[in-house]
Design a protein around this motif. Structure first.
Motif, PDB file in Angstrom:
ATOM      1  N   ALA A 211       0.839  -1.205   0.000  1.00 16.67           N
ATOM      2  CA  ALA A 211       0.000   0.000   0.000  1.00 16.67           C
ATOM      3  C   ALA A 211       0.872   1.251   0.000  1.00 16.67           C
ATOM      4  N   TYR A 212       1.956   1.226   0.763  1.00 13.10           N
ATOM      5  CA  TYR A 212       2.883   2.365   0.787  1.00 13.10           C
ATOM      6  C   TYR A 212       3.444   2.642  -0.607  1.00 13.10           C
ATOM      7  N   LYS A 213       3.808   1.592  -1.331  1.00  9.96           N
ATOM      8  CA  LYS A 213       4.375   1.787  -2.667  1.00  9.96           C
ATOM      9  C   LYS A 213       3.374   2.470  -3.591  1.00  9.96           C
ATOM     10  N   ILE A 214       2.136   2.003  -3.529  1.00 12.70           N
ATOM     11  CA  ILE A 214       1.079   2.621  -4.332  1.00 12.70           C
ATOM     12  C   ILE A 214       0.885   4.077  -3.909  1.00 12.70           C
ATOM     13  N   LEU A 215       0.863   4.296  -2.617  1.00 14.93           N
ATOM     14  CA  LEU A 215       0.635   5.622  -2.063  1.00 14.93           C
ATOM     15  C   LEU A 215       1.725   6.599  -2.484  1.00 14.93           C
ATOM     16  N   PHE A 216       2.982   6.206  -2.338  1.00 13.66           N
ATOM     17  CA  PHE A 216       4.074   7.124  -2.669  1.00 13.66           C
ATOM     18  C   PHE A 216       4.148   7.401  -4.167  1.00 13.66           C
ATOM     19  N   ASP A 217       3.666   6.480  -4.992  1.00 13.83           N
ATOM     20  CA  ASP A 217       3.596   6.743  -6.425  1.00 13.83           C
ATOM     21  C   ASP A 217       2.432   7.665  -6.788  1.00 13.83           C
ATOM     22  N   SER A 218       1.560   7.947  -5.823  1.00 12.49           N
ATOM     23  CA  SER A 218       0.370   8.770  -6.077  1.00 12.49           C
ATOM     24  C   SER A 218       0.498  10.189  -5.536  1.00 12.49           C
ATOM     25  N   LEU A 219       1.666  10.545  -5.007  1.00 11.71           N
ATOM     26  CA  LEU A 219       1.846  11.858  -4.407  1.00 11.71           C
ATOM     27  C   LEU A 219       1.759  12.956  -5.465  1.00 11.71           C
ATOM     28  N   ARG A 229      -4.515  10.179   3.217  1.00 11.11           N
ATOM     29  CA  ARG A 229      -5.187   9.135   3.995  1.00 11.11           C
ATOM     30  C   ARG A 229      -6.173   8.343   3.139  1.00 11.11           C
ATOM     31  N   ASP A 230      -6.934   9.054   2.294  1.00  6.10           N
ATOM     32  CA  ASP A 230      -7.936   8.383   1.463  1.00  6.10           C
ATOM     33  C   ASP A 230      -7.294   7.471   0.422  1.00  6.10           C
ATOM     34  N   ILE A 231      -6.205   7.913  -0.173  1.00  2.00           N
ATOM     35  CA  ILE A 231      -5.494   7.083  -1.150  1.00  2.00           C
ATOM     36  C   ILE A 231      -4.959   5.827  -0.471  1.00  2.00           C
ATOM     37  N   ALA A 232      -4.436   5.991   0.749  1.00  2.00           N
ATOM     38  CA  ALA A 232      -3.889   4.844   1.490  1.00  2.00           C
ATOM     39  C   ALA A 232      -4.970   3.820   1.801  1.00  2.00           C
ATOM     40  N   ALA A 233      -6.128   4.292   2.246  1.00  2.00           N
ATOM     41  CA  ALA A 233      -7.224   3.375   2.562  1.00  2.00           C
ATOM     42  C   ALA A 233      -7.696   2.648   1.309  1.00  2.00           C
ATOM     43  N   ASP A 234      -7.770   3.389   0.196  1.00  4.12           N
ATOM     44  CA  ASP A 234      -8.200   2.786  -1.061  1.00  4.12           C
ATOM     45  C   ASP A 234      -7.183   1.753  -1.551  1.00  4.12           C
ATOM     46  N   ALA A 235      -5.893   2.058  -1.380  1.00  2.63           N
ATOM     47  CA  ALA A 235      -4.853   1.112  -1.793  1.00  2.63           C
ATOM     48  C   ALA A 235      -4.960  -0.188  -1.000  1.00  2.63           C
ATOM     49  N   SER A 244      -5.033   1.733   7.085  1.00  5.17           N
ATOM     50  CA  SER A 244      -4.961   3.187   6.979  1.00  5.17           C
ATOM     51  C   SER A 244      -3.520   3.637   7.185  1.00  5.17           C
ATOM     52  N   ILE A 245      -3.163   4.718   6.528  1.00  4.30           N
ATOM     53  CA  ILE A 245      -1.863   5.356   6.708  1.00  4.30           C
ATOM     54  C   ILE A 245      -2.106   6.853   6.752  1.00  4.30           C
ATOM     55  N   GLY A 246      -1.631   7.486   7.803  1.00  7.49           N
ATOM     56  CA  GLY A 246      -1.738   8.935   7.918  1.00  7.49           C
ATOM     57  C   GLY A 246      -0.390   9.573   7.675  1.00  7.49           C
ATOM     58  N   ALA A 247      -0.395  10.869   7.439  1.00  4.81           N
ATOM     59  CA  ALA A 247       0.872  11.559   7.185  1.00  4.81           C
ATOM     60  C   ALA A 247       0.791  13.001   7.647  1.00  4.81           C
ATOM     61  N   ASN A 248       1.962  13.557   7.910  1.00  5.13           N
ATOM     62  CA  ASN A 248       2.094  14.981   8.159  1.00  5.13           C
ATOM     63  C   ASN A 248       3.238  15.505   7.309  1.00  5.13           C
ATOM     64  N   PHE A 249       3.053  16.730   6.807  1.00  3.06           N
ATOM     65  CA  PHE A 249       3.978  17.308   5.851  1.00  3.06           C
ATOM     66  C   PHE A 249       4.776  18.447   6.476  1.00  3.06           C
ATOM     67  N   GLY A 250       6.020  18.590   6.020  1.00  2.00           N
ATOM     68  CA  GLY A 250       6.818  19.752   6.389  1.00  2.00           C
ATOM     69  C   GLY A 250       6.986  19.904   7.880  1.00  2.00           C
TER      70      GLY A 250
END
Length: 421
Positions: A211-219, A229-235, A244-250
Motif C-alpha cells: 500500500a505504501y508503494k502505491i501511495l508514494f507513487d500517487s503523491l 489518507r484516502d489514497i492509502a485506505a483505497d490502496a 490506513s496510513i496517515g501523514a504529516n507534511f513539512g
C-alpha cells in the motif's frame, strides 16, 4: 518491577519452548514502482486463521498460569483478549457481556437474557451461558458463578481493559474476594507469538508495504493529508485488506502523532507517514519518512542519524540476554551523540512497543523495562527526531524474536531517497 504496559514482570515460567524460524518477507521489496490504481490486484497471500487447537492451547496455558499465580478465575469482557482466547467478538455497551475462564473447569458466559441466542451462536469454547433480565443484577449473577466455581485462593483476575463499573459492581457483590490485574495471565500468553500469529503479522506487514508503494507513487503537489489518507485506505482495500496510513507534511512532521491542521504538500517537504492494516485480527505498524522532491543536507543529516539509531537497536537485539531497555538506550545513545539530545529533547518517545492483536501491547522498549528479549516477542523499532519549527523523521519497522535473534517483518528504508529495500 510493577506490572503494567510500560514494564512487565518477567515470569520465568513463561518462556515459550519453541524456536521461531525466519519468515521470508513476501513483499516485492525490489520493485521500483507500483501499478496505477486501476490495475491494482488483490494480494494473493496464503492466510490461515488461528486454529481451534491453538486456541485450546491458549486456554490451557492461561489456566496453568492462574494455578501458578494462585488465581481462581480470569474475567474477560469483549475485546482483543476475549477474541484471543475464545474467538468471541461482541460489542460493548452498558449491559454486561462477559466470560469467566476458571483456573480449573469449564468456561462460562454471562449476558442479558435477550442476547442469549446471539451469544450462544458465538460461543465456541465452553457451553454454559448465564443470563440476567433487565431488572436483575449481572454483578450478583457473576458473584454466584464465582462462588459455584470455587475460589479457594479468593483471588480473581480482571483483564486490564475491563471497564471500571464492571469491576466495581462485581466487587461490591463479592467482598471476600480480591481482584488483581489480569496481565500476568493475558500478557503471559499474548506476549509470545506462535508461528501462526507471526505468519498473520507477516501478511499484514506485506500488505501495508505494498500500500505504501502505491501511495508514494500517487503523491501530487497541493494534496493535503486527508487526500493522502484516502489514497492509502483505497490502496489497502484494492489489495484486499482494511488499513490506513496517515501523514504529516513539512513542519508538522515534527509532531510525533501529527497535527489536525490542514497541510498542503509542497516540493522539498518532509512526509512522515505512519499506518498499518489488520489480517485475521493481527496488526502491522510501519512508518516511512521521505522528501517530496529533492532533499536538502539538513534533512539527510537527520534522516541518517535516525537510520543509524534504528540499526543500532536491531543489531543489539542479536545479542543473547539483551533487555528491552537496552535497545532503547542503544538507539538513544546514537541520537544523543549526534547532537540531538539530551535524553527526550528531540527523541521524545520510547524506542518501540509490543504489537500483535493490538497495535500497542506488551511489552515496551523503554527505559526501566528490564524484561529480556525472548522468542516470540514482537516489537516496533521506531526511533525519531522531531525538531519543532523544522520537521521530524521517524523510521518504523516491526520485528519478531526467534531463538536465533531478531527478524524484521519489513526491510527498513536504505536511504532518504529510497523508501524500500
Amino acid at each position: 518491577m510493577k506490572l503494567n504496559r510500560r514494564s512487565f514482570v518477567k515470569w520465568a515460567s513463561l518462556t515459550p519452548a519453541l524456536a521461531l524460524p525466519a519468515f521470508a518477507c513476501s513483499t516485492s521489496e525490489n520493485q521500483d514502482s507500483s501499478p496505477p490504481s486501476s490495475a491494482i490486484q488483490p494480494l494473493n497471500l496464503a492466510i490461515q486463521p488461528i486454529s481451534r487447537e491453538e486456541r485450546l492451547s491458549r486456554i490451557a496455558k492461561a489456566q496453568q498460569l492462574m494455578q501458578e499465580q494462585k488465581i481462581d478465575a480470569l474475567f474477560l469482557e469483549p475485546g482483543t483478549s476475549m477474541k484471543y482466547f475464545l474467538d468471541f467478538d461482541f460489542f460493548l455497551s452498558e449491559r454486561m457481556v462477559a466470560a469467566v475462564i476458571p483456573a480449573k473447569g469449564d468456561i462460562s458466559y454471562i449476558c442479558p437474557g435477550f442476547e442469549r441466542d446471539k451469544v450462544e451462536e458465538l460461543v465456541k469454547f465452553g457451553n454454559q451461558v448465564l443470563t440476567w433480565e433487565e431488572h436483575e443484577s449481572p454483578y450478583a449473577l457473576t458473584a454466584k458463578l464465582l462462588k459455584d466455581l470455587g475460589t479457594p485462593n479468593q483471588k480473581i483476575a480482571m483483564e486490564e481493559r475491563c471497564r471500571f463499573f464492571l469491576y466495581e459492581g462485581i466487587k461490591n457483590e463479592t467482598a471476600r474476594l480480591n481482584f488483581v490485574n489480569g496481565d500476568g495471565v493475558t500478557a503471559g500468553c499474548r506476549m509470545y507469538k506462535s508461528l501462526a500469529e507471526i505468519a498473520l503479522m507477516q501478511a499484514a506487514n506485506t500488505a501495508t508495504i505494498e500500500a505504501y508503494k502505491i501511495l508514494f507513487d500517487s503523491l501530487e503537489e497541493g494534496m493535503n493529508q486527508y487526500d493522502f489518507r484516502d489514497i492509502a485506505a483505497d490502496a489497502h482495500k484494492k489489495l484486499g485488506f482494511n488499513g490506513s496510513i496517515g501523514a504529516n507534511f513539512g513542519e508538522w512532521s515534527a509532531f510525533p502523532h501529527g497535527s489536525s491542521k490542514t497541510q498542503v504538500l509542497k516540493p522539498g517537504a518532509i512526509i512522515l507517514a505512519d499506518g498499518g492494516c489488520t489480517v485475521e485480527g493481527y496488526k502491522s505498524d510501519i512508518s516511512r519518512t521521505i522528501v517530496f522532491g529533492e532533499h536538502n543536507d539538513r534533512q539527510k543529516e537527520v534522516w541518517d542519524v535516525v537510520k543509524e539509531a534504528q540499526t543500532a537497536a536491531f543489531e543489539l537485539a542479536k545479542q543473547p540476554g539483551t533487555t528491552c531497555e537496552q535497545l532503547d538506550a542503544a538507539a538513544r545513545a546514537v541520537i544523543d551523540s549526534a547532537g540531538f539530545g539530551p535524553d527526550y529533547r528531540y527523541f521524545s518517545h520510547r524506542l518501540g512497543h509490543g504489537i500483535g492483536m493490538d497495535g500497542h501491547e506488551w511489552t515496551n522498549l523503554v527505559r526501566g523495562n528490564d524484561t529480556p528479549l525472548q522468542a516470540g516477542m514482537c516489537f516496533s523499532n521506531e526511533p525519531g527526531i522531531y525538531i519543532v519549527g523544522e520537521f521530524g523523521v521517524r523510521l518504523e519497522d516491526c520485528f519478531y524474536m526467534t531463538e536465533n535473534g531478531p527478524q524484521y517483518f519489513t526491510q527498513p528504508s536504505p536511504a532518504i531517497d529510497q523508501a524500500f529495500a
